[in-house]
Write an enzyme that holds these catalytic residues in place. Structure first.
Site, PDB file in Angstrom:
ATOM      1  N   THR B  12       0.826  -1.213   0.000  1.00  0.00           N
ATOM      2  CA  THR B  12       0.000   0.000   0.000  1.00  0.00           C
ATOM      3  C   THR B  12       0.854   1.254   0.000  1.00  0.00           C
ATOM      4  OG1 THR B  12      -1.825  -1.109   1.111  1.00  0.00           O
ATOM      5  CG2 THR B  12      -1.713   1.285   1.354  1.00  0.00           C
ATOM      6  N   SER B  54       1.014  -7.176  -0.769  1.00  0.00           N
ATOM      7  CA  SER B  54       1.675  -8.222   0.021  1.00  0.00           C
ATOM      8  C   SER B  54       0.918  -9.544  -0.027  1.00  0.00           C
ATOM      9  CB  SER B  54       1.894  -7.763   1.457  1.00  0.00           C
ATOM     10  OG  SER B  54       0.689  -7.719   2.164  1.00  0.00           O
ATOM     11  N   THR B  83       1.140  -4.619   4.360  1.00  0.00           N
ATOM     12  CA  THR B  83       0.868  -4.950   5.763  1.00  0.00           C
ATOM     13  C   THR B  83       0.233  -6.328   5.954  1.00  0.00           C
ATOM     14  OG1 THR B  83      -1.265  -3.811   5.608  1.00  0.00           O
ATOM     15  CG2 THR B  83       0.630  -2.526   6.401  1.00  0.00           C
ATOM     16  N   ASP B  84      -0.456  -6.825   4.931  1.00  0.00           N
ATOM     17  CA  ASP B  84      -1.223  -8.069   5.138  1.00  0.00           C
ATOM     18  C   ASP B  84      -0.351  -9.279   5.439  1.00  0.00           C
ATOM     19  OD1 ASP B  84      -3.767  -6.918   4.878  1.00  0.00           O
ATOM     20  OD2 ASP B  84      -3.615  -6.979   2.692  1.00  0.00           O
TER      21      ASP B  84
END
Lengths: 162, 162, 162, 162
Positions: B12, B54, B83-84
């Protein structure tokens, strides 16, 4: 790190523009609003000592900062401060073997689109999480011991004084 | 801290908007430009592993990240990552007793006015300066050991998994 | 509208912060950079008259602005100017039956994240495209005839003086 | 110009990023918040027709926009709309001899630091103040008659179709 003491003193970080006066003054402390906007998952207690350009910070102000730190129950303290005398104030605190204390500020006001304020506060928070007890200055992407740093006016960076 | 290895993978953090497609895609890595704009006083070597959401990061990508870290001469490594699966990739690296490695990313693209990207990169840099050797995730104003963190989708924060 | 004359004089619009001086000064004109960033499809010729707080603009400066307008071949002229004496300078130009001339400026510097500079320049450009020949002030989301406007310091808006 | 009707339909202008979905969607209309932040000195009535990418705008939506305009008492109407079918919707309104109607939108979401949204809304407001009755598209620093404009995907600008 569950909670910190946030001490604010003013400085370029907090400067805003007053059109009516055609001048620039230290306004509300921006650090609390930044921490909220960044959705951090720790709590902070905010103590405002003053709203001054750091050139106007006196040893009386420094004594108040020291008092606030000595008196608090927090292990982690973030101090926002103008850059010109940040090192002097950090050194004024002397040895602090029981707390991690990090100073930061900005070269460009937080109100600016291209400010370094948010990055510097981030760096300080990273240091607060990770550094051993002691007094530090987090500026220019570095975390310095308060005893080993100075502001270089030519490079516009904080640098190691050795 | 004189120099770091900067590994970028997308996420992101690096997402930009393509009007012609009316869609959002991972663009150039923003971290190098942010470090320059913040006028940091350390050098970085930039290695781009991929430009992926990710969720699309594979173990092959993770092996490339591990290789880059194992092969480098740097003691400090910053990894930007979506972040995932950030935690998964951080844990993939296993124990790293000889380097300080910090992962970070953003919930909102760096291109946004209210992004958390600059703050998070700041937090990661603060941790890189101060944390002992090991693998960390710097998000939500916290520096977590890679083994002790997860992304909480409800609070939109990274939290301690204990 | 294929081409305009862009006259810049300084004002809050162009104010930047000098950390070394701990003060705020009029810097480079920001309007050209804004027009480029907005990818406008007209050309502009840029003429810088001065870099002054509008309280310091003299009738000599105003004469130079008038000369530049009288001497140019452009039908459309955008003038960026500090807000305190913007109306005075606009009225100084007198009747201008052969050109459309629009003044604008900002209450908050263009360097600020929450500046009104980009919006005001947009309003002025919209007026330049659409208004009959004459001299106008484009501020506060309004396009005023130069003879019918004043700056209201209480509401922080430009308003109709009737 | 004391009051306007503000019709919002969505488009890139209003796009925000949803981390949980790792995607980008049309969110709340941003124009009202922008007009407030810019401290404009006119009133607006806000009517939201839809929240759509303009490729998804149907003739039914267009009929609702036309109805809202025909039915209102305002002489000035601002319509925010996605760029891909903005011209089509503007032309759908046909001749409007009794009102000034201006369409605008953005190539980059208002949430972006480098958005064109604020500038374009400013241009549209300038046109609303100054243009004769009729239907216009205010984009790329130009104010076009709805019948004489198209979106050039190569230059990423709106241009005269003659």
């Amino acid at each position: 790190m569950k909670t910190i003491l946030l001490i604010t003193t003013g400085g370029t970080l907090d400067k805003v523009y007053f059109d009516a006066l055609s001048e620039y003054q230290v306004g509300n402390a921006v650090a609390p609003e930044i921490l909220q906007r960044m959705n951090v998952n720790f709590c902070y207690e905010h103590k405002e000592i003053c709203r001054k350009d750091s050139l106007e910070i006196t040893d009386q102000d420094r004594a108040l900062i020291k008092q606030a730190i000595d008196g608090c129950e927090h292990d982690h303290v973030l101090v926002t401060h103008g850059t010109d005398t940040m090192v002097q104030t950090a050194q004024f605190l002397g040895e602090q073997p029981e707390k991690t204390i990090v100073f930061t500020g900005a070269m460009q006001p937080a109100a600016f689109a291209n400010t370094d304020a948010i990055f510097n506060i981030g760096t300080a928070i990273g240091a607060l999480n990770s550094a051993p007890k002691g007094v530090y200055v987090a500026m220019s992407g570095q975390v310095f011991l308060a005893s080993k740093v100075y502001k270089n006016y030519e490079t516009k960076r904080f640098e190691d004084n050795e």
